[in-house]
Motif scaffolding. Structure first.
Motif, PDB file in Angstrom:
ATOM      1  N   UNK A   1      -3.390   2.382   3.204  1.00  0.00           N
ATOM      2  CA  UNK A   1      -2.289   3.333   3.054  1.00  0.00           C
ATOM      3  C   UNK A   1      -2.611   4.725   3.535  1.00  0.00           C
ATOM      4  N   UNK A   2      -1.614   5.601   3.534  1.00  0.00           N
ATOM      5  CA  UNK A   2      -1.820   6.989   3.925  1.00  0.00           C
ATOM      6  C   UNK A   2      -2.818   7.674   3.004  1.00  0.00           C
ATOM      7  N   UNK A   3      -3.287   8.878   3.366  1.00  0.00           N
ATOM      8  CA  UNK A   3      -4.359   9.531   2.631  1.00  0.00           C
ATOM      9  C   UNK A   3      -4.120   9.682   1.136  1.00  0.00           C
ATOM     10  N   UNK A   4      -2.870   9.962   0.704  1.00  0.00           N
ATOM     11  CA  UNK A   4      -2.659  10.220  -0.712  1.00  0.00           C
ATOM     12  C   UNK A   4      -2.705   8.957  -1.548  1.00  0.00           C
ATOM     13  N   UNK A   5      -2.649   7.761  -0.908  1.00  0.00           N
ATOM     14  CA  UNK A   5      -2.743   6.524  -1.663  1.00  0.00           C
ATOM     15  C   UNK A   5      -4.089   5.844  -1.470  1.00  0.00           C
ATOM     16  N   UNK A   6      -4.964   6.417  -0.647  1.00  0.00           N
ATOM     17  CA  UNK A   6      -6.277   5.838  -0.397  1.00  0.00           C
ATOM     18  C   UNK A   6      -7.279   6.454  -1.371  1.00  0.00           C
TER      19      UNK A   6
ATOM     20  N   UNK B   1       0.814  -1.216   0.000  1.00  0.00           N
ATOM     21  CA  UNK B   1       0.000   0.000   0.000  1.00  0.00           C
ATOM     22  C   UNK B   1       0.848   1.265   0.000  1.00  0.00           C
ATOM     23  N   UNK B   2       1.875   1.286   0.824  1.00  0.00           N
ATOM     24  CA  UNK B   2       2.621   2.524   1.038  1.00  0.00           C
ATOM     25  C   UNK B   2       3.780   2.670   0.057  1.00  0.00           C
ATOM     26  N   UNK B   3       4.574   1.619  -0.092  1.00  0.00           N
ATOM     27  CA  UNK B   3       5.763   1.716  -0.947  1.00  0.00           C
ATOM     28  C   UNK B   3       5.434   1.498  -2.421  1.00  0.00           C
ATOM     29  N   UNK B   4       4.629   0.480  -2.722  1.00  0.00           N
ATOM     30  CA  UNK B   4       4.256   0.227  -4.110  1.00  0.00           C
ATOM     31  C   UNK B   4       3.059   1.065  -4.554  1.00  0.00           C
ATOM     32  N   UNK B   5       2.299   1.610  -3.585  1.00  0.00           N
ATOM     33  CA  UNK B   5       1.134   2.466  -3.864  1.00  0.00           C
ATOM     34  C   UNK B   5       0.143   1.743  -4.776  1.00  0.00           C
ATOM     35  N   UNK B   6      -0.165   0.499  -4.410  1.00  0.00           N
ATOM     36  CA  UNK B   6      -1.072  -0.324  -5.207  1.00  0.00           C
ATOM     37  C   UNK B   6      -2.129  -0.912  -4.274  1.00  0.00           C
ATOM     38  N   UNK B   7      -3.189  -0.137  -4.027  1.00  0.00           N
ATOM     39  CA  UNK B   7      -4.234  -0.568  -3.101  1.00  0.00           C
ATOM     40  C   UNK B   7      -5.013  -1.759  -3.644  1.00  0.00           C
ATOM     41  N   UNK B   8      -5.212  -1.825  -4.964  1.00  0.00           N
ATOM     42  CA  UNK B   8      -5.952  -2.949  -5.539  1.00  0.00           C
ATOM     43  C   UNK B   8      -5.205  -4.257  -5.338  1.00  0.00           C
ATOM     44  N   UNK B   9      -3.911  -4.232  -5.541  1.00  0.00           N
ATOM     45  CA  UNK B   9      -3.109  -5.432  -5.326  1.00  0.00           C
ATOM     46  C   UNK B   9      -3.145  -5.855  -3.862  1.00  0.00           C
ATOM     47  N   UNK B  10      -3.115  -4.878  -2.950  1.00  0.00           N
ATOM     48  CA  UNK B  10      -3.174  -5.190  -1.523  1.00  0.00           C
ATOM     49  C   UNK B  10      -4.475  -5.883  -1.160  1.00  0.00           C
ATOM     50  N   UNK B  11      -5.575  -5.503  -1.823  1.00  0.00           N
ATOM     51  CA  UNK B  11      -6.847  -6.169  -1.569  1.00  0.00           C
ATOM     52  C   UNK B  11      -6.881  -7.570  -2.166  1.00  0.00           C
ATOM     53  N   UNK B  12      -6.266  -7.754  -3.317  1.00  0.00           N
ATOM     54  CA  UNK B  12      -6.329  -9.049  -4.000  1.00  0.00           C
ATOM     55  C   UNK B  12      -5.497 -10.126  -3.309  1.00  0.00           C
ATOM     56  N   UNK B  13      -4.452  -9.742  -2.605  1.00  0.00           N
ATOM     57  CA  UNK B  13      -3.581 -10.755  -1.997  1.00  0.00           C
ATOM     58  C   UNK B  13      -4.092 -11.213  -0.629  1.00  0.00           C
ATOM     59  N   UNK B  14      -5.285 -10.776  -0.229  1.00  0.00           N
ATOM     60  CA  UNK B  14      -5.815 -11.215   1.062  1.00  0.00           C
ATOM     61  C   UNK B  14      -6.059 -12.721   1.077  1.00  0.00           C
ATOM     62  N   UNK B  15      -6.737 -13.239   0.053  1.00  0.00           N
ATOM     63  CA  UNK B  15      -7.063 -14.667   0.036  1.00  0.00           C
ATOM     64  C   UNK B  15      -5.830 -15.547  -0.129  1.00  0.00           C
TER      65      UNK B  15
END
Length: 394
Positions: free
Chosen positions: A366-371, A147-161
């Motif tokens: 992630x922080x506000x600018x990546x959310x 979320x923070x370093x790669x700035x990829x919120x969609x990927x962070x959601x997909x890797x949950x399962x």
């Protein structure tokens, strides 16, 4: 009846743990306590009582985290789902340690089969839950890194399962295999109080190998991975903070107006430090005790060191769930306000819609600018004002 060897036996009359030695062929007679057992008895009592108290507190904290997550849809984020899974693992760890205390205290009065079954059950349960807890703690760090370093919120959601599969499956396999190969049991020669884990003599490979495979290898690996991940996250947040401060200073010089400050980033940076500290500072004492007992049992000052390490292990091994509850519930303003909104105050009540939807919490990186759903405070106020109607105040 054959009774397992024990340094410390529970006395139902005095409600205390006293030194005793029960040979294999005796059931009622106890030999005199070994020399110098007074200090060991005190350490044993402290260890057992601290483990029991922290286990109960941790179970309460884990249940509270899960209940709060289920009660408020506003908290249904990927970060919170990871925290709930970690809480389930921590609950099982605390429950297994509590079962270990029960076994350790009353094993002398149990039938041999019952004592052995309970011993292997709580050993396999704590192996499963501890390894899962290590993996889930690492998964939280990986999620924040994406979320923070790669700035990829969609990927962070997909890797949950995938996290669900990786964190639960290997731990279950290791626990089942170790139980089926009959390597679980109690070490009667352990210095100080201990319950069931790996038997000192096993037929498959060696006991030290199984001790590493069933916990310590994964634990120390997670220490290293988490340290690297959070160092990268801290470095990223520091660069972002410096860059924003420079941009805002230049804008203020040109326009003469203040831009939004970086207080939210600073708050994220401050609370982020506590996440790895909770895991490492609480679990490190059990690792130190293991390394001393496995590789340096006769080193100078071991007995003196264990007098301090053993009580700290009693607190740390079971306290992670309660510590997470304090950080993510009691010390998080948004969660406190949500919980207060359900209380039947006679006066003014805190309403859930009065909480800014973009409020940053430690479990909502992630922080506000990546959310993608983040709103500035002014935009949040406009949204609340536009959606608020007179009939909503009832």
């Amino acid at each position: 009846m054959t009774t397992p060897f024990s340094w410390f036996q529970f006395n139902p009359t005095t409600h205390d743990f006293t030194p005793s030695t029960l040979p294999d062929n005796t059931s009622d007679a106890a030999s005199p306590p070994p020399p110098g057992s007074t200090v060991e008895t005190v350490v044993a009592n402290i260890y057992l009582y601290l483990t029991g108290v922290t286990s109960v507190l941790s179970m309460f904290g884990c249940v509270a985290l899960v209940v709060i997550f289920a009660a408020f849809r506003e908290l249904h984020t990927t970060g919170r789902r990871l925290l709930v899974c970690l809480s389930v693992a921590d609950f099982l760890t605390a429950f297994g340690n509590l079962a270990g205390i029960v076994w350790y205290a009353w094993k002398g009065g149990m039938e041999t089969y019952v004592a052995r079954t309970l011993c292997q059950f709580h050993a396999s349960l704590t192996i499963f839950s501890s390894i899962s807890s290590f993996f889930w703690s690492t998964s939280v760090g990986i999620h924040l890194y994406v979320c923070i370093c790669l700035r990829n919120a969609k990927m962070a959601d997909k890797i949950f399962w995938p996290f669900v599969v990786v964190c639960w499956t290997p731990a279950a396999i290791i626990a089942i295999v170790s139980w089926s190969l009959d390597v679980l049991g109690h070490d009667p020669d352990a210095k100080g109080p201990s319950w069931c884990w790996i038997k000192p003599k096993v037929e498959v490979v060696s006991s030290l190998f199984w001790q590493y495979v069933t916990g310590k290898c994964w634990e120390m690996t997670c220490y290293f991975i988490i340290a690297v991940i959070y160092a990268l996250i801290k470095r990223r947040l520091h660069k972002k903070k410096v860059g924003r401060a420079t941009t805002e200073g230049a804008a203020n010089d040109v326009r003469g107006a203040k831009r939004p400050n970086t207080s939210l980033i600073a708050e994220t940076n401050r609370k982020l430090v506590f996440v790895p500290l909770i895991f490492v500072s609480l679990r490190i004492w059990g690792t130190i005790r293991f390394l001393i007992g496995a590789h340096f049992p006769s080193a100078y000052g071991v007995k003196f060191a264990l007098a301090f390490i053993v009580p700290l292990q009693g607190i740390g091994d079971s306290a992670q769930g309660f510590a997470n509850f304090l950080l993510f519930c009691c010390f998080t303003k948004r969660v406190r306000l949500l919980c207060l909104s359900t209380l039947p105050f006679k006066g003014r009540r805190v309403k859930p819609h009065s909480i800014a939807p973009g409020k940053l919490t430690p479990a909502e990186f992630p922080p506000p600018d990546t959310d993608p759903h983040h709103q500035s405070p002014s935009a949040a106020n406009q949204t609340i004002s536009a959606n608020h109607r007179p009939d909503d105040s009832a």
